[in-house]
Design a protein around this motif. Sequence first.
Motif, PDB file in Angstrom:
ATOM      1  N   ARG A 184      41.754  42.557  38.297  1.00  0.00           N
ATOM      2  CA  ARG A 184      40.817  42.610  39.431  1.00  0.00           C
ATOM      3  C   ARG A 184      41.404  43.346  40.629  1.00  0.00           C
ATOM      4  NH1 ARG A 184      37.989  37.041  40.736  1.00  0.00           N
ATOM      5  NH2 ARG A 184      36.620  38.514  41.844  1.00  0.00           N
ATOM      6  N   GLY A 185      42.253  44.349  40.361  1.00  0.00           N
ATOM      7  CA  GLY A 185      42.840  45.135  41.427  1.00  0.00           C
ATOM      8  C   GLY A 185      44.209  44.688  41.867  1.00  0.00           C
ATOM      9  N   VAL A 186      44.687  43.571  41.344  1.00  0.00           N
ATOM     10  CA  VAL A 186      46.032  43.084  41.645  1.00  0.00           C
ATOM     11  C   VAL A 186      46.979  43.680  40.620  1.00  0.00           C
ATOM     12  CG1 VAL A 186      47.511  41.065  41.910  1.00  0.00           C
ATOM     13  CG2 VAL A 186      45.106  40.954  42.607  1.00  0.00           C
ATOM     14  N   GLY A 187      47.903  44.537  41.079  1.00  0.00           N
ATOM     15  CA  GLY A 187      48.798  45.235  40.175  1.00  0.00           C
ATOM     16  C   GLY A 187      49.825  44.323  39.533  1.00  0.00           C
ATOM     17  N   MET A 188      50.506  44.849  38.518  1.00  0.00           N
ATOM     18  CA  MET A 188      51.513  44.075  37.804  1.00  0.00           C
ATOM     19  C   MET A 188      52.802  43.915  38.605  1.00  0.00           C
ATOM     20  SD  MET A 188      50.038  43.202  34.944  1.00  0.00           S
ATOM     21  CE  MET A 188      48.588  42.994  36.011  1.00  0.00           C
ATOM     22  N   VAL A 189      53.008  44.757  39.603  1.00  0.00           N
ATOM     23  CA  VAL A 189      54.163  44.639  40.491  1.00  0.00           C
ATOM     24  C   VAL A 189      53.722  43.907  41.754  1.00  0.00           C
ATOM     25  CG1 VAL A 189      55.794  45.926  41.922  1.00  0.00           C
ATOM     26  CG2 VAL A 189      55.266  46.724  39.607  1.00  0.00           C
ATOM     27  N   PRO A 190      54.397  42.823  42.139  1.00  0.00           N
ATOM     28  CA  PRO A 190      53.991  42.087  43.343  1.00  0.00           C
ATOM     29  C   PRO A 190      53.922  43.003  44.559  1.00  0.00           C
ATOM     30  CG  PRO A 190      55.610  40.825  42.101  1.00  0.00           C
ATOM     31  CD  PRO A 190      55.534  42.167  41.444  1.00  0.00           C
TER      32      PRO A 190
ATOM     33  N   LEU B 146      38.659  51.382  41.773  1.00  0.00           N
ATOM     34  CA  LEU B 146      38.776  51.822  40.383  1.00  0.00           C
ATOM     35  C   LEU B 146      37.462  51.593  39.639  1.00  0.00           C
ATOM     36  CD1 LEU B 146      42.234  50.266  39.429  1.00  0.00           C
ATOM     37  CD2 LEU B 146      41.779  52.631  40.146  1.00  0.00           C
ATOM     38  N   PRO B 147      37.135  52.447  38.668  1.00  0.00           N
ATOM     39  CA  PRO B 147      35.965  52.174  37.832  1.00  0.00           C
ATOM     40  C   PRO B 147      36.152  50.856  37.078  1.00  0.00           C
ATOM     41  CG  PRO B 147      36.756  54.431  37.523  1.00  0.00           C
ATOM     42  CD  PRO B 147      37.798  53.709  38.323  1.00  0.00           C
ATOM     43  N   TRP B 148      35.127  50.029  37.078  1.00  0.00           N
ATOM     44  CA  TRP B 148      35.156  48.744  36.386  1.00  0.00           C
ATOM     45  C   TRP B 148      36.328  47.872  36.857  1.00  0.00           C
ATOM     46  CZ3 TRP B 148      31.181  47.313  33.189  1.00  0.00           C
ATOM     47  CH2 TRP B 148      30.330  48.336  32.742  1.00  0.00           C
ATOM     48  N   GLN B 149      36.690  47.967  38.132  1.00  0.00           N
ATOM     49  CA  GLN B 149      37.803  47.165  38.631  1.00  0.00           C
ATOM     50  C   GLN B 149      37.549  45.672  38.430  1.00  0.00           C
ATOM     51  OE1 GLN B 149      39.910  48.418  42.102  1.00  0.00           O
ATOM     52  NE2 GLN B 149      39.874  46.389  43.012  1.00  0.00           N
ATOM     53  N   THR B 150      36.350  45.236  38.801  1.00  0.00           N
ATOM     54  CA  THR B 150      35.957  43.859  38.513  1.00  0.00           C
ATOM     55  C   THR B 150      34.632  43.809  37.767  1.00  0.00           C
ATOM     56  OG1 THR B 150      34.733  43.568  40.588  1.00  0.00           O
ATOM     57  CG2 THR B 150      37.087  43.039  40.615  1.00  0.00           C
ATOM     58  N   ARG B 151      33.844  44.885  37.882  1.00  0.00           N
ATOM     59  CA  ARG B 151      32.508  44.924  37.284  1.00  0.00           C
ATOM     60  C   ARG B 151      31.992  46.362  37.338  1.00  0.00           C
ATOM     61  NH1 ARG B 151      29.184  41.961  42.197  1.00  0.00           N
ATOM     62  NH2 ARG B 151      30.366  42.899  43.889  1.00  0.00           N
ATOM     63  N   ARG B 152      30.803  46.555  36.818  1.00  0.00           N
ATOM     64  CA  ARG B 152      30.225  47.894  36.750  1.00  0.00           C
ATOM     65  C   ARG B 152      30.084  48.538  38.131  1.00  0.00           C
ATOM     66  NH1 ARG B 152      24.578  49.384  33.600  1.00  0.00           N
ATOM     67  NH2 ARG B 152      24.553  51.628  34.059  1.00  0.00           N
TER      68      ARG B 152
ATOM     69  N   TRP C   3      28.704  50.007  47.754  1.00  0.00           N
ATOM     70  CA  TRP C   3      28.551  48.584  48.058  1.00  0.00           C
ATOM     71  C   TRP C   3      29.528  47.737  47.241  1.00  0.00           C
ATOM     72  CZ3 TRP C   3      27.421  45.238  44.123  1.00  0.00           C
ATOM     73  CH2 TRP C   3      26.971  45.820  42.940  1.00  0.00           C
ATOM     74  N   GLY C   4      29.809  48.164  46.008  1.00  0.00           N
ATOM     75  CA  GLY C   4      30.692  47.386  45.142  1.00  0.00           C
ATOM     76  C   GLY C   4      32.125  47.379  45.618  1.00  0.00           C
ATOM     77  N   VAL C   5      32.590  48.510  46.124  1.00  0.00           N
ATOM     78  CA  VAL C   5      33.979  48.594  46.568  1.00  0.00           C
ATOM     79  C   VAL C   5      34.217  47.691  47.773  1.00  0.00           C
ATOM     80  CG1 VAL C   5      33.831  50.507  48.229  1.00  0.00           C
ATOM     81  CG2 VAL C   5      35.856  50.282  46.804  1.00  0.00           C
ATOM     82  N   TRP C   6      33.175  47.487  48.581  1.00  0.00           N
ATOM     83  CA  TRP C   6      33.314  46.610  49.751  1.00  0.00           C
ATOM     84  C   TRP C   6      33.640  45.183  49.319  1.00  0.00           C
ATOM     85  CZ3 TRP C   6      31.137  42.290  51.996  1.00  0.00           C
ATOM     86  CH2 TRP C   6      31.317  42.119  53.368  1.00  0.00           C
ATOM     87  N   HIS C   7      32.978  44.707  48.280  1.00  0.00           N
ATOM     88  CA  HIS C   7      33.211  43.343  47.806  1.00  0.00           C
ATOM     89  C   HIS C   7      34.565  43.228  47.104  1.00  0.00           C
ATOM     90  CE1 HIS C   7      29.232  41.816  48.857  1.00  0.00           C
ATOM     91  NE2 HIS C   7      28.750  42.975  48.444  1.00  0.00           N
ATOM     92  N   ASP C   8      34.964  44.261  46.359  1.00  0.00           N
ATOM     93  CA  ASP C   8      36.286  44.229  45.729  1.00  0.00           C
ATOM     94  C   ASP C   8      37.388  44.243  46.784  1.00  0.00           C
ATOM     95  OD1 ASP C   8      35.184  44.137  43.235  1.00  0.00           O
ATOM     96  OD2 ASP C   8      35.660  46.207  42.688  1.00  0.00           O
ATOM     97  N   ALA C   9      37.189  45.011  47.855  1.00  0.00           N
ATOM     98  CA  ALA C   9      38.188  45.064  48.920  1.00  0.00           C
ATOM     99  C   ALA C   9      38.357  43.697  49.579  1.00  0.00           C
ATOM    100  CB  ALA C   9      37.781  46.108  49.961  1.00  0.00           C
ATOM    101  N   LYS C  10      37.275  42.957  49.716  1.00  0.00           N
ATOM    102  CA  LYS C  10      37.374  41.615  50.290  1.00  0.00           C
ATOM    103  C   LYS C  10      38.248  40.719  49.420  1.00  0.00           C
ATOM    104  CE  LYS C  10      34.627  37.738  52.046  1.00  0.00           C
ATOM    105  NZ  LYS C  10      35.525  36.718  51.457  1.00  0.00           N
ATOM    106  N   PHE C  11      38.066  40.828  48.101  1.00  0.00           N
ATOM    107  CA  PHE C  11      38.887  40.023  47.193  1.00  0.00           C
ATOM    108  C   PHE C  11      40.371  40.381  47.342  1.00  0.00           C
ATOM    109  CE2 PHE C  11      41.093  39.701  43.093  1.00  0.00           C
ATOM    110  CZ  PHE C  11      40.951  38.350  42.831  1.00  0.00           C
TER     111      PHE C  11
END
Length: 418
Positions: free
Chosen positions: A363-369, A376-382, A388-396
């Motif tokens: 969900r956008g959290v990389g493997m390196v702390p 990213l495409p399909w970062q959390t969903r379509r 509008w979708g990137v705004w909600h992912d950025a909040k997460f």
Amino acid sequence: MEEFDTVVVGAGQAGIAMSEHLGKLGIEHVVLERNRIAERWRSERWDSLVANGPAWHDRFPNMTFACDKDAFPGKESVAAYFEAYARMIDAPIRTGVEVLSATQLEGRAGFRIKTSEGEIEARNIVAATGPFQRPAIPPIVPDLPNVSQMHSTAYRNPQALAAGAVLVVGGGSSGAQIAAELLEAGRAVYLSIGSHDRPPRRYRGRDNVWWLGVLGKWNLDTPGPGTEHVTIAVSGANGGQTVDFRRLAARGVTLLGMTEGFDTGVLTIAPDLKANLDAGDRNYLSVLDEADAYIARNGLDLPPEPEAREIPPDPECVTHPIRALDLAACGIGTIIWATGFQFDFGWLRVDSFDHTGKPRHQRGVGMVPGVYFVGLPWQTRRGSSFIWGVWHDAKFIADQIAIQNGYRQYHEQATGDG
């Protein structure tokens, strides 16, 4: 050396959304942009490009576009929207600053970020460079003396092209829109298309984006089986129209199957044109079926549209497909590759990528702390790579940074460190 809690790389829609949420949480940060805000909208798109979604939908929640809500904003309007949004939230953006590399610090948490303006240290780094990073051109056609080749990012308008016919390779939104524009300008156009989905622009009085929402398709968390590389043919051009390749052919575009190879001036074309068109039709009709069922199930008063199900007959270029295309004989002076993009995270030198260069993340959290991604495409969903979708992912992602800061602060208070 300057120090920040978080450095955001990129001041497009992802970076601006990220800055808004970090600012609301009081997280010290800076956004670095090598060019101008929303630069790709300005200089890597053709002149007539408009957003693929209407203004009421493809926006951030806290600001509307300065146009009719059902209009499709032009690229300059989109860039101006993000500039205005950045001013509204007072985003700490530094333009003209290129990030050259980012590496982990030794023996302590954080990163050293080398830029064109010097070095910065940060506890967290957010790659917000979006899904359209490095134009992808298949290595099919070598440099030719009488044929100009370009990616769709370099195309501006029909008048800027060399004389002659144009071959457009790619049946997604970009390829379909560019081919239609060239045809309207009087050019002879060849359009090579592969597998694709082609949803209706509107159906029964509602736009495609509305149907994707109420049918739950924006929230799909992974592509369907076999659809990972299927392009979407949809357009907001000319007020928004359904892409129909058969009707384009009836107006004069010569359709081709996928471009496979090249030898001594002749392109090899795959025998898949009919199959690709039929698959696109099935996708189109399936959306209509789902929409009709939704209307019936919810008792909505939306006007029937039986004419939307009319599929034109196959044109000559489909019933007798071209398998070999002689560029010189057809007078082709330009090839436009509308063939998508590849990732380019060469500057982020951490172990958070697979062998193809694709980010490894949850969900956008990389493997390196401390490493995060947004846009990213399909970062959390379509819908993740849409405005509008990137705004909600950025909040997460901002929430995750705040959570980790809370753990760090507890440790420092418990041990007296810091």
